[in-house]
Design a protein around this motif. Structure first.
Motif, mmCIF file in Angstrom:
data_model
loop_
_atom_site.group_PDB
_atom_site.id
_atom_site.type_symbol
_atom_site.label_atom_id
_atom_site.label_comp_id
_atom_site.label_asym_id
_atom_site.label_seq_id
_atom_site.Cartn_x
_atom_site.Cartn_y
_atom_site.Cartn_z
ATOM 1 N N LYS A 1 0.348 -1.475 0.289
ATOM 2 C CA LYS A 1 -0.054 0.015 0.342
ATOM 3 C C LYS A 1 0.626 1.503 0.063
ATOM 4 C CE LYS A 1 -3.923 2.195 2.317
ATOM 5 N NZ LYS A 1 -3.866 2.969 3.775
ATOM 6 N N ALA A 2 1.770 1.211 1.627
ATOM 7 C CA ALA A 2 2.442 2.586 1.120
ATOM 8 C C ALA A 2 3.363 2.718 -0.378
ATOM 9 C CB ALA A 2 3.864 2.157 2.290
ATOM 10 N N VAL A 3 4.054 1.702 -1.391
ATOM 11 C CA VAL A 3 4.535 1.314 -2.046
ATOM 12 C C VAL A 3 3.770 1.896 -3.482
ATOM 13 C CG1 VAL A 3 7.271 0.263 -2.033
ATOM 14 C CG2 VAL A 3 4.832 -0.489 -3.173
ATOM 15 N N GLU A 4 2.516 1.659 -3.186
ATOM 16 C CA GLU A 4 1.591 2.205 -4.519
ATOM 17 C C GLU A 4 0.624 3.712 -4.248
ATOM 18 O OE1 GLU A 4 -0.403 -2.194 -5.213
ATOM 19 O OE2 GLU A 4 -1.619 -0.888 -3.974
ATOM 20 N N THR A 5 1.080 4.653 -3.611
ATOM 21 C CA THR A 5 1.265 5.656 -2.795
ATOM 22 C C THR A 5 1.985 6.267 -3.377
ATOM 23 O OG1 THR A 5 0.019 4.553 -0.826
ATOM 24 C CG2 THR A 5 0.109 7.069 -1.053
ATOM 25 N N ALA A 6 1.790 7.751 -4.182
ATOM 26 C CA ALA A 6 2.107 8.825 -4.449
ATOM 27 C C ALA A 6 1.237 10.497 -4.413
ATOM 28 C CB ALA A 6 2.395 8.975 -5.777
ATOM 29 N N THR A 7 2.005 11.400 -4.373
ATOM 30 C CA THR A 7 1.437 12.657 -3.749
ATOM 31 C C THR A 7 0.109 13.280 -4.971
ATOM 32 O OG1 THR A 7 3.353 13.644 -5.492
ATOM 33 C CG2 THR A 7 4.109 13.515 -3.129
ATOM 34 N N ASN B 1 10.759 9.820 -6.706
ATOM 35 C CA ASN B 1 10.177 10.864 -7.679
ATOM 36 C C ASN B 1 9.277 11.499 -7.433
ATOM 37 O OD1 ASN B 1 10.815 12.306 -10.366
ATOM 38 N ND2 ASN B 1 9.759 10.474 -10.975
ATOM 39 N N TRP B 2 9.121 12.071 -6.257
ATOM 40 C CA TRP B 2 8.355 12.425 -5.167
ATOM 41 C C TRP B 2 7.595 13.881 -6.199
ATOM 42 C CZ3 TRP B 2 11.369 12.816 -0.919
ATOM 43 C CH2 TRP B 2 11.433 11.833 -0.212
ATOM 44 N N GLY B 3 5.862 13.790 -7.109
ATOM 45 C CA GLY B 3 5.863 15.267 -7.295
ATOM 46 C C GLY B 3 5.443 14.535 -9.508
ATOM 47 N N LEU B 4 6.643 13.339 -9.684
ATOM 48 C CA LEU B 4 6.295 13.026 -10.937
ATOM 49 C C LEU B 4 5.654 11.327 -11.046
ATOM 50 C CD1 LEU B 4 9.485 14.661 -12.074
ATOM 51 C CD2 LEU B 4 6.974 15.002 -12.947
ATOM 52 N N GLY B 5 5.281 11.119 -9.459
ATOM 53 C CA GLY B 5 4.490 9.522 -9.492
ATOM 54 C C GLY B 5 5.548 8.881 -8.153
ATOM 55 N N MET C 1 10.109 13.606 6.978
ATOM 56 C CA MET C 1 9.287 13.855 6.191
ATOM 57 C C MET C 1 9.013 12.752 4.738
ATOM 58 S SD MET C 1 10.053 17.892 5.387
ATOM 59 C CE MET C 1 11.469 18.167 5.391
ATOM 60 N N ASP C 2 7.869 12.486 5.061
ATOM 61 C CA ASP C 2 7.181 11.380 3.468
ATOM 62 C C ASP C 2 5.755 11.678 3.280
ATOM 63 O OD1 ASP C 2 6.388 9.273 2.076
ATOM 64 O OD2 ASP C 2 6.646 7.718 3.698
ATOM 65 N N LYS D 1 3.494 8.915 2.381
ATOM 66 C CA LYS D 1 2.430 8.922 3.201
ATOM 67 C C LYS D 1 1.346 10.057 3.762
ATOM 68 C CE LYS D 1 4.008 7.222 8.263
ATOM 69 N NZ LYS D 1 4.823 8.581 8.701
ATOM 70 N N ASP D 2 2.150 11.016 4.082
ATOM 71 C CA ASP D 2 1.873 12.172 5.000
ATOM 72 C C ASP D 2 0.221 12.746 3.685
ATOM 73 O OD1 ASP D 2 3.544 11.656 6.885
ATOM 74 O OD2 ASP D 2 4.775 13.519 6.000
ATOM 75 N N ARG D 3 0.521 12.345 3.231
ATOM 76 C CA ARG D 3 -0.924 12.597 2.202
ATOM 77 C C ARG D 3 -0.183 14.370 1.624
ATOM 78 N NH1 ARG D 3 -5.114 9.980 0.639
ATOM 79 N NH2 ARG D 3 -6.411 11.535 0.509
ATOM 80 N N CYS D 4 0.893 14.720 1.363
ATOM 81 C CA CYS D 4 1.158 15.614 0.549
ATOM 82 C C CYS D 4 0.894 15.872 -0.843
ATOM 83 C CB CYS D 4 1.912 16.211 0.865
ATOM 84 S SG CYS D 4 3.202 16.321 2.217
#
Lengths: 553, 553
Positions: B27-33, B74-78, B397-398, B401-404
């Protein structure tokens, strides 16, 4: 496989006048500056991208191999002779500069565009831009040189780093535009090198995967303050320190480029072999070499010629100071030229010529005002091909036709004094063994590597020389590789000397080749990952490679 | 297609502890921003090149798609979510710096090596070399960023230009070393970028053609004299002149790099959205923006932060003078820092802090001593992800996970004031329409092009925001492309927005993909020449593409 059928189709597609089959022409294009046995059954000369596509579709239908060249001036590395017999495709009719942008500093060119042509355009437009020069004939193709990963001499010398978008005709006749050129209405097609997705430009350099029919090339803004400099070194033992110092300088961020020529190279630019004074003895005796070094303005055993490109006089003088300090005591002669000094020399030149008999104006032109380091094309280097000829250099030089013997070999070495010296010693020893002069140039292409260009010059009209030079060449290339100094580019005569890769490169690259050129009709044998003759004699490691090698016969 | 069979084989090949299937982890790795629907049935974590090969052979046998990431930041890009459901291959266990050469200035690294790790190594060794920084977390992978053609901020900022030889595991499990690495005993394997034959490195950037398991990366020698500078511009009308001046400066040969941030970007580095002061109104009201600009040392609407890298103080001062002269009257504030000034500020800092309440030491660290332009990694930029959150920024910071909520978009524009301004206006207008702040950075990557990074920051915990931000993002990306400003890199959410190429790129690239990955198991959907959903709804132009699209379902 019907060559006659294909010729008829080509004649129809691009005009009879553009399909050449006269034996004179074919014999000429089959001739290089060393022995070649490949046959060229026809020369086709498409005049546009569409015609290149048509030609390739015809070649595919008929299963005829095609070898594309732009201007075919690859002297010393095979001229325009294909590695395997093939129809020659000359692209020199495609010679348009279709875009020129002064503000963003680029041009769009076709394969037939020469260095001279671009230089002339920049002059006509009174452009503030400069192109990067070439050490070969001004009539060579910019695309041809770039796609071979040939390089120039200035800050834009690594040409491939200054390419931005190619138009490529695939062996199948399809078209791929690389980088951002493939998108409709892109504002950055000629400015942004990479595009989106895999960056494919490199696949078409030193390659037989496609024909480059258009290229965007970056140009450089002329520096506000330009200086050139000259150092001599007359002691081989000083070379290690010289190169290590250069290495540190390049890394320091000084805006300089340099190249080093040995005495043999420079002398052969200016004069021919002194047959009379040596009573026909070869190679050039040491005392004769020393005597010839005094020619013109005089040369050292090793000669550094560099330039500093600066945005301001102050920055330029700061860099000059650093260079002078770094080399003080390490070189035998040190001389800088800038605009002021050049003017001064021009003033005293007539007097100097009268007293000393040396034309300093020619020197200032060569070394500063019209320097190749400023992108000025020059025919001078070509004289070298006639070094061992017993006839004078003709007004129009054609080394292939004139039976000049020339082998180029191009090892790369780490930019470290010890490596450079080791490579030089290998070259001097082997050349001496074969009684040929170790004609050498060294180019500092980056902070980390030196690209060497060695030339073996001989006279093809002297019986036995073809074989001797080839033996010398083969020993040079293989010995240098064994020492770790792999070439940055290959000539026709070198493909078969390459070792096999230590990994799966052969099967992977062969699979890509097969995907793009299922009938293997584009330049077969050119820069293939494993030389053809090798896969025949020795079993390939993977079935795919085996199958491929089998099919090609 | 047996995922259970494959998992068993992977467990056997690389150890049970390196095959993760717990639902928490998945579930964690399926989650992006932003919203993602792709499923990841397992995470495999090979620890060596051999294990990567084994994993790929197992994937091939079982027909299971694999999506490799290095660190997955690769936050913000997937983040690490694949474009199509696939097993995630994490390479972070491969984290060795297997070679480091101070004299020749390079390192050899594996995918798990982070910017922080390399920075620490250089410090430990008291190296005279610097790496190029990154604007993201210090824990991101250097190979990951480089292969995505991400870039840094200094003279070595165009990372791909400073790569020299890759080890690549092909989808089939075969190995290809690029450049001179493929030859036995090459002395230039880590120094000469191109190799012999086609230059293939680019094929593995922004690509699904291979997994890079090792890379040689050039490092830069620290400049003898370093300066940084800061300009403010508070008037949009001055931007055209600002960028045109910068363009001329870069072309002149001044050794400088610069980036420009708008107020939104800088403020979001330092503080969170002023929910209280705005009574919950979004987007940020103009008066509030002006107020927030006064935070810390104070910012302009547009903020240039640049650096000059010089081999000597004299050269550096000459360049500084040129820059000052060029921008005089064109900017609202101009400030230079060098070692001497930095020392002076440190001296007066305590007093200044006491009177003004501003910590100048922090400023000198950020802007000079520990500047990202000198390669110092910093976590600071990551704060930005929490801009719209109503909870404080956590110590660790994550953003996933932190639903940013974070969308990056990366248009490139010609380095010309008129183009830059046009792109900025498009972005400001569309952001305003969707009530999001136009958080922007501009990077002068070369003499010819500006790479923009835009961020849409929102709170995923606010209902409706996911959809609104995605709509805003889609309009931004497509409008910018229509204006000619194609992106230099794509996020997961952007693949399907790309237009079709105007040529035969799709069929050609699909043929190469098929040759290297016959079962299409490596990162399907990643940077493909034509988005998957497109080929489904619209007939492909060539049968090859049609066949391929059909097979993938």
């Amino acid at each position: 496989m019907s060559i006659t059928g294909a010729i008829k189709e080509w004649q129809k597609a691009i005009g009879e006048e553009n399909v050449r089959i006269s034996s004179d022409i074919l014999k000429a294009v089959e001739t290089a500056t060393f022995v070649t046995k490949q046959r060229i059954p026809a020369v086709i000369r498409p005049g546009s991208t569409e015609e290149v596509q048509k030609c390739m579709r015809i070649a595919n239908r008929n299963g005829i191999a095609v070898y594309p060249v732009s201007k075919g001036k690859n002297w010393g590395l095979g001229s325009r002779v294909p590695p395997e017999s093939a129809v020659l495709m000359e692209l020199e009719r495609m010679n348009r500069i279709s875009d020129f942008n002064e503000e963003m500093a680029y041009v769009t060119i076709e394969p037939g565009v020469t260095f001279q042509q671009l230089f002339d355009l920049l002059n006509e437009r009174k452009s503030g831009l400069m192109m990067d020069g070439i050490g070969s004939t001004p009539e060579s193709s910019i695309i041809g040189n770039t796609m071979e990963r040939g390089h120039g001499l200035g800050p834009y010398g690594e040409r491939f780093d200054h390419v931005c978008g190619l138009q490529v005709v695939l062996p199948t006749g399809e078209i791929m535009n690389t980088g951002m050129e493939r998108f409709d209405g892109s504002a950055v097609a000629k400015l942004h090198r990479w595009g989106i997705g895999p960056f494919t430009d490199g696949m078409f350099t030193q390659s037989n995967l496609g024909i480059v029919t258009r290229m965007n090339l970056f140009l450089m803004v002329k520096p506000a303050f330009f200086q050139s400099y000259f150092f001599d070194v007359n002691d081989e033992n000083k070379l290690v320190d010289l190169f290590d110092t250069m290495h540190r300088l390049r890394h320091s961020g000084v805006n300089t480029v340099f190249r080093i020529f040995n005495d043999h190279r420079l002398i052969s630019f200016i004069t021919q072999y002194p047959w009379k004074e040596t009573n026909g003895v070869t190679p050039l005796p040491d005392h004769m070499l020393k005597k010839l070094r005094k020619i013109w303005v005089g040369f050292g055993q090793w000669n550094v010629h560099g330039a500093i490109f600066s945005p301001s006089r102050a920055a330029g003088m700061a860099d000059r100071k650093m260079i002078m300090k770094a080399f003080r005591g390490k070189v035998d002669r040190m001389f800088f030229l800038d605009e002021m000094r050049a003017k001064l020399i021009r003033l005293i030149a007539p007097l100097y010529n009268w007293i000393m008999g040396v034309d300093l104006i020619k020197f200032v032109d060569w070394g500063f005002s019209k320097s190749i380091l400023r992108g000025t094309p020059s025919i001078a280097a070509l004289n070298m091909c006639y070094w061992r000829k017993k006839t004078p250099i003709p007004a129009v030089m054609d080394p292939d036709k004139d039976r000049c013997g020339v082998h180029w070999y191009c090892p790369t070495v780490p930019f470290q004094g010890k490596h450079v010296l080791r490579a030089i010693r290998i070259i001097y020893d082997i050349c001496a063994k074969y009684k040929l002069e170790p004609n050498m140039g060294l180019l500092c292409m980056s902070e980390r590597v030196i690209d060497m260009t060695g030339a073996l010059i001989y006279d093809r009209d002297v019986p036995g020389e073809d074989a001797r030079a080839m033996a010398c060449h083969n020993e040079l290339v293989t010995t240098l590789m064994k020492a770790g100094y792999y070439p940055y580019r290959l000539g026709l005569q070198q493909y078969d000397l390459m070792p096999s890769p230590i990994d799966d490169t052969v099967v992977v690259m062969n699979r890509i080749k097969k995907a793009l050129d299922p009938k293997n009709i584009l330049a077969p044998g050119r820069y293939e990952p494993e030389p053809r003759n090798r896969t025949k004699t020795k079993p390939a490691r993977k079935p795919v490679a085996k199958k491929k090698a089998g099919k090609k016969k």
